[in-house]
Design a protein around this motif. Structure first.
Motif, PDB file in Angstrom:
ATOM      1  N   THR A   1       9.226   7.717  -2.690  1.00 34.49           N
ATOM      2  CA  THR A   1       9.838   7.587  -1.282  1.00 34.49           C
ATOM      3  C   THR A   1       9.867   6.560  -0.692  1.00 34.49           C
ATOM      4  O   THR A   1      11.101   6.074  -0.095  1.00 34.49           O
ATOM      5  CB  THR A   1       9.065   8.546  -0.465  1.00 34.49           C
ATOM      6  N   VAL A   2       9.209   5.488  -0.965  1.00 34.41           N
ATOM      7  CA  VAL A   2       8.971   4.253  -0.435  1.00 34.41           C
ATOM      8  C   VAL A   2       9.776   3.146  -1.556  1.00 34.41           C
ATOM      9  O   VAL A   2       9.672   3.062  -2.481  1.00 34.41           O
ATOM     10  CB  VAL A   2       7.574   3.671   0.075  1.00 34.41           C
TER      11      VAL A   2
ATOM     12  N   LEU B   1      15.598   5.872   6.151  1.00 36.53           N
ATOM     13  CA  LEU B   1      14.703   5.392   7.277  1.00 36.53           C
ATOM     14  C   LEU B   1      14.438   3.970   6.894  1.00 36.53           C
ATOM     15  O   LEU B   1      13.905   3.816   5.800  1.00 36.53           O
ATOM     16  CB  LEU B   1      13.773   6.201   7.817  1.00 36.53           C
ATOM     17  N   VAL B   2      14.913   2.972   7.808  1.00 31.67           N
ATOM     18  CA  VAL B   2      14.676   1.413   7.362  1.00 31.67           C
ATOM     19  C   VAL B   2      13.470   1.104   8.433  1.00 31.67           C
ATOM     20  O   VAL B   2      13.783   1.037   9.454  1.00 31.67           O
ATOM     21  CB  VAL B   2      15.637   0.713   7.373  1.00 31.67           C
ATOM     22  N   ILE B   3      12.357   0.676   8.013  1.00 29.20           N
ATOM     23  CA  ILE B   3      11.438   0.198   8.945  1.00 29.20           C
ATOM     24  C   ILE B   3      11.577  -1.400   9.157  1.00 29.20           C
ATOM     25  O   ILE B   3      11.246  -2.117   7.815  1.00 29.20           O
ATOM     26  CB  ILE B   3       9.849   0.663   8.803  1.00 29.20           C
ATOM     27  N   VAL B   4      12.000  -2.099  10.051  1.00 24.78           N
ATOM     28  CA  VAL B   4      12.112  -3.580   9.938  1.00 24.78           C
ATOM     29  C   VAL B   4      10.872  -4.141  10.489  1.00 24.78           C
ATOM     30  O   VAL B   4      10.824  -3.577  12.029  1.00 24.78           O
ATOM     31  CB  VAL B   4      13.456  -3.991  10.597  1.00 24.78           C
ATOM     32  N   TRP B   5      10.209  -5.116  10.092  1.00 29.93           N
ATOM     33  CA  TRP B   5       9.031  -5.614  10.705  1.00 29.93           C
ATOM     34  C   TRP B   5       9.025  -7.079  10.770  1.00 29.93           C
ATOM     35  O   TRP B   5       8.945  -7.837   9.822  1.00 29.93           O
ATOM     36  CB  TRP B   5       7.682  -5.133   9.604  1.00 29.93           C
ATOM     37  N   ARG B   6       9.394  -7.496  11.982  1.00 31.89           N
ATOM     38  CA  ARG B   6       9.641  -8.931  12.186  1.00 31.89           C
ATOM     39  C   ARG B   6       8.031  -9.356  12.915  1.00 31.89           C
ATOM     40  O   ARG B   6       7.317  -8.658  13.371  1.00 31.89           O
ATOM     41  CB  ARG B   6      10.477  -9.298  13.121  1.00 31.89           C
ATOM     42  N   ILE B   7       7.800 -10.827  12.960  1.00 32.59           N
ATOM     43  CA  ILE B   7       6.540 -11.272  13.314  1.00 32.59           C
ATOM     44  C   ILE B   7       7.079 -12.323  14.540  1.00 32.59           C
ATOM     45  O   ILE B   7       7.772 -13.036  14.305  1.00 32.59           O
ATOM     46  CB  ILE B   7       5.922 -12.070  12.338  1.00 32.59           C
ATOM     47  N   ARG B   8       7.006 -12.144  15.581  1.00 34.46           N
ATOM     48  CA  ARG B   8       7.591 -12.587  16.852  1.00 34.46           C
ATOM     49  C   ARG B   8       6.722 -13.561  17.518  1.00 34.46           C
ATOM     50  O   ARG B   8       5.344 -13.434  17.686  1.00 34.46           O
ATOM     51  CB  ARG B   8       7.984 -11.641  17.850  1.00 34.46           C
ATOM     52  N   ILE B   9       6.982 -14.815  17.688  1.00 34.91           N
ATOM     53  CA  ILE B   9       6.186 -15.916  18.271  1.00 34.91           C
ATOM     54  C   ILE B   9       6.840 -16.422  19.608  1.00 34.91           C
ATOM     55  O   ILE B   9       8.180 -16.690  19.653  1.00 34.91           O
ATOM     56  CB  ILE B   9       6.240 -17.213  17.375  1.00 34.91           C
ATOM     57  N   ASP B  10       6.028 -15.870  20.629  1.00 29.90           N
ATOM     58  CA  ASP B  10       6.736 -16.159  21.919  1.00 29.90           C
ATOM     59  C   ASP B  10       6.743 -17.538  22.420  1.00 29.90           C
ATOM     60  O   ASP B  10       6.414 -18.526  22.026  1.00 29.90           O
ATOM     61  CB  ASP B  10       6.417 -15.329  22.783  1.00 29.90           C
ATOM     62  N   GLU B  11       7.278 -17.808  23.519  1.00 35.51           N
ATOM     63  CA  GLU B  11       7.330 -19.317  24.105  1.00 35.51           C
ATOM     64  C   GLU B  11       6.075 -19.699  24.149  1.00 35.51           C
ATOM     65  O   GLU B  11       6.010 -21.040  24.256  1.00 35.51           O
ATOM     66  CB  GLU B  11       7.940 -19.237  25.926  1.00 35.51           C
ATOM     67  N   GLU B  12       4.918 -19.078  24.611  1.00 32.81           N
ATOM     68  CA  GLU B  12       3.554 -19.806  24.597  1.00 32.81           C
ATOM     69  C   GLU B  12       2.982 -19.796  23.130  1.00 32.81           C
ATOM     70  O   GLU B  12       1.789 -20.112  23.222  1.00 32.81           O
ATOM     71  CB  GLU B  12       2.800 -19.000  25.709  1.00 32.81           C
TER      72      GLU B  12
ATOM     73  N   HIS C   1       0.793  -1.243  -0.171  1.00 28.70           N
ATOM     74  CA  HIS C   1       0.096  -0.066  -0.048  1.00 28.70           C
ATOM     75  C   HIS C   1       0.877   1.123   0.126  1.00 28.70           C
ATOM     76  O   HIS C   1       0.533   2.263  -0.891  1.00 28.70           O
ATOM     77  CB  HIS C   1      -0.979   0.012   1.038  1.00 28.70           C
ATOM     78  N   PHE C   2       1.912   1.273   0.821  1.00 33.40           N
ATOM     79  CA  PHE C   2       2.683   2.543   1.043  1.00 33.40           C
ATOM     80  C   PHE C   2       3.589   2.879  -0.184  1.00 33.40           C
ATOM     81  O   PHE C   2       3.861   3.766  -0.635  1.00 33.40           O
ATOM     82  CB  PHE C   2       3.570   2.620   2.288  1.00 33.40           C
ATOM     83  N   LYS C   3       4.094   1.557  -0.910  1.00 36.43           N
ATOM     84  CA  LYS C   3       4.698   1.585  -2.002  1.00 36.43           C
ATOM     85  C   LYS C   3       4.000   2.127  -3.158  1.00 36.43           C
ATOM     86  O   LYS C   3       4.567   2.877  -4.000  1.00 36.43           O
ATOM     87  CB  LYS C   3       5.310   0.268  -2.318  1.00 36.43           C
ATOM     88  N   GLU C   4       2.992   1.669  -3.304  1.00 37.45           N
ATOM     89  CA  GLU C   4       1.959   2.260  -4.496  1.00 37.45           C
ATOM     90  C   GLU C   4       1.465   3.886  -4.155  1.00 37.45           C
ATOM     91  O   GLU C   4       1.401   4.419  -5.292  1.00 37.45           O
ATOM     92  CB  GLU C   4       0.603   1.392  -4.443  1.00 37.45           C
ATOM     93  N   ARG C   5       1.354   4.070  -2.996  1.00 32.05           N
ATOM     94  CA  ARG C   5       0.951   5.498  -2.524  1.00 32.05           C
ATOM     95  C   ARG C   5       2.065   6.415  -2.785  1.00 32.05           C
ATOM     96  O   ARG C   5       1.992   7.704  -3.028  1.00 32.05           O
ATOM     97  CB  ARG C   5       0.462   5.687  -1.013  1.00 32.05           C
TER      98      ARG C   5
ATOM     99  N   GLU D   1      12.437   0.720   3.142  1.00 30.97           N
ATOM    100  CA  GLU D   1      13.271   1.958   3.071  1.00 30.97           C
ATOM    101  C   GLU D   1      12.316   3.115   2.670  1.00 30.97           C
ATOM    102  O   GLU D   1      11.588   2.982   1.830  1.00 30.97           O
ATOM    103  CB  GLU D   1      14.269   1.627   2.069  1.00 30.97           C
ATOM    104  N   VAL D   2      12.491   4.199   3.547  1.00 30.45           N
ATOM    105  CA  VAL D   2      12.034   5.466   2.863  1.00 30.45           C
ATOM    106  C   VAL D   2      13.267   6.286   3.138  1.00 30.45           C
ATOM    107  O   VAL D   2      14.005   6.727   4.015  1.00 30.45           O
ATOM    108  CB  VAL D   2      11.031   5.727   4.277  1.00 30.45           C
ATOM    109  N   ARG D   3      13.207   6.786   1.817  1.00 33.49           N
ATOM    110  CA  ARG D   3      14.491   7.793   1.313  1.00 33.49           C
ATOM    111  C   ARG D   3      13.960   9.131   1.308  1.00 33.49           C
ATOM    112  O   ARG D   3      12.977   9.346   0.618  1.00 33.49           O
ATOM    113  CB  ARG D   3      14.893   7.187   0.112  1.00 33.49           C
ATOM    114  N   CYS D   4      14.904  10.163   1.274  1.00 30.62           N
ATOM    115  CA  CYS D   4      14.649  11.411   1.309  1.00 30.62           C
ATOM    116  C   CYS D   4      15.454  12.172   0.141  1.00 30.62           C
ATOM    117  O   CYS D   4      16.909  11.969   0.248  1.00 30.62           O
ATOM    118  CB  CYS D   4      15.357  12.260   2.530  1.00 30.62           C
ATOM    119  N   ALA D   5      14.638  12.428  -0.750  1.00 29.80           N
ATOM    120  CA  ALA D   5      15.371  12.759  -2.182  1.00 29.80           C
ATOM    121  C   ALA D   5      16.548  13.878  -2.131  1.00 29.80           C
ATOM    122  O   ALA D   5      17.287  14.053  -2.804  1.00 29.80           O
ATOM    123  CB  ALA D   5      14.207  12.913  -3.259  1.00 29.80           C
ATOM    124  N   ARG D   6      16.124  14.996  -1.227  1.00 26.80           N
ATOM    125  CA  ARG D   6      17.083  15.927  -1.269  1.00 26.80           C
ATOM    126  C   ARG D   6      18.155  15.813  -0.235  1.00 26.80           C
ATOM    127  O   ARG D   6      18.864  16.834  -0.319  1.00 26.80           O
ATOM    128  CB  ARG D   6      16.289  17.282  -0.545  1.00 26.80           C
ATOM    129  N   ARG D   7      18.100  14.721   0.412  1.00 28.93           N
ATOM    130  CA  ARG D   7      19.357  14.398   1.189  1.00 28.93           C
ATOM    131  C   ARG D   7      19.846  12.946   0.720  1.00 28.93           C
ATOM    132  O   ARG D   7      19.484  12.139   1.650  1.00 28.93           O
ATOM    133  CB  ARG D   7      18.904  14.824   2.803  1.00 28.93           C
TER     134      ARG D   7
END
Length: 289
Positions: A194-195, A220-231, A186-190, A209-215
């Motif tokens: 930038t994305v 900025l890198v958003i890392v999204w993991r899916i965590r499964i705990d002990e239970e 969704h964010f890539k298409e929108r 990755e979110v990049r700033c064209a002027r700089r």
């Protein structure tokens, strides 16, 4: 007749596991009232007639219908199943009226795009008063292997011999996996300029990755993991990483870059995932303006 009885017992096992998982699963695009109504409709039967029925074909039809409903509700689908039974009752146990049976089960199936194969053994002890059973061995094979976040969870499920935890957690993992995929798309298409997402055959991005064209060099890198705990509880874990030129770090006297990951976590707690990502992207777009 014996083959039919074996098939009935096999289906009862599958239905029991999916029913337990179903109690904690949320049905996509269906409210609680709708789920309860569907479940009640599926289970409508004359209990007295069911208990007195000796028609195994009728039982098979009912169990298959129930299994089909649960598969739609949970996303779990069983493609193949087999079972071998071995009587391991000792002479001493026979004299006491006890029967000990070892069942070897093999099944394969999928939960949406994730496929799996299970091999497990159930030891069943039958007495005049009751029947008890316990899983004595469990082996899980997952395909494809690209879902690295599942590997540690699968090892725990095997160690604990917990089929219920495996089915329940797998369902929620797939739900979060698909949600992450849709959100990044969704964010890539929108914001295509930038994305940026990883590309290539079979790419399954867990970061954006979110990049700033002027700089140039500022990302900025958003890392999204899916965590499964002990239970077996499944939850998202998002972190922000910064890629900033050394010169910019030297000029950052207020430590804005250093504080960015912590600020992003606070933003997630207040706004939620999608709104937090939207806010982050717009902040860089403002830099581009």
């Amino acid at each position: 007749m014996e083959a039919q009885r074996a098939e009935v017992r096999a289906l009862e096992l599958e239905v029991a596991e999916l029913q337990r998982a179903c109690e904690e699963l949320r049905a996509p695009r269906a409210g609680p009232a709708r789920v309860r109504k569907l479940f009640q409709e599926t289970h409508q039967s004359d209990s007295e007639e069911w208990e007195s029925s000796k028609d195994l074909r009728s039982q098979l039809g009912h169990l298959k219908s129930e299994l089909s409903f649960l598969s739609v509700l949970t996303g779990l689908s069983i493609r193949s199943y087999s079972m071998n039974t071995e009587d391991i009752t000792s002479t001493e146990m026979k004299e006491k009226g006890i029967k000990k049976v070892l069942q070897r089960h093999r099944l394969s199936g999928n939960c949406h795009m994730v496929t799996f194969q299970l091999e497990f053994q159930i030891q069943e002890i039958q007495t005049k008063e009751n029947v008890s059973s316990v899983i004595t061995d469990l082996n899980i094979i997952m395909e494809p292997t690209e879902y690295s976040e599942l590997s540690e969870f699968v090892s725990r499920a095997e160690e604990r011999r917990d089929l219920f935890m495996f089915f329940r957690s797998l369902h929620f993992f797939v739900e979060w996996y698909e949600y992450r995929k849709r959100t990044f798309k969704h964010f890539k298409e929108r914001y295509p300029d930038t994305v940026h997402l990883p590309e290539g055959p079979g790419a399954c991005p867990h970061h954006m990755e979110v990049r700033c064209a002027r700089r140039p060099g500022f990302e900025l890198v958003i890392v999204w993991r899916i965590r499964i705990d002990e239970e077996g509880k499944v939850s998202p874990q998002l972190d922000l990483l910064t890629r900033v030129p050394q010169r910019a770090l030297e000029l950052d006297e207020n430590g804005v870059v250093e504080m960015a990951p912590r600020s992003f976590r606070a933003l997630l707690g207040v706004l939620g995932i999608e709104a937090a990502l939207e806010s982050l992207i717009k902040s860089l777009q403002a830099e581009n303006a």
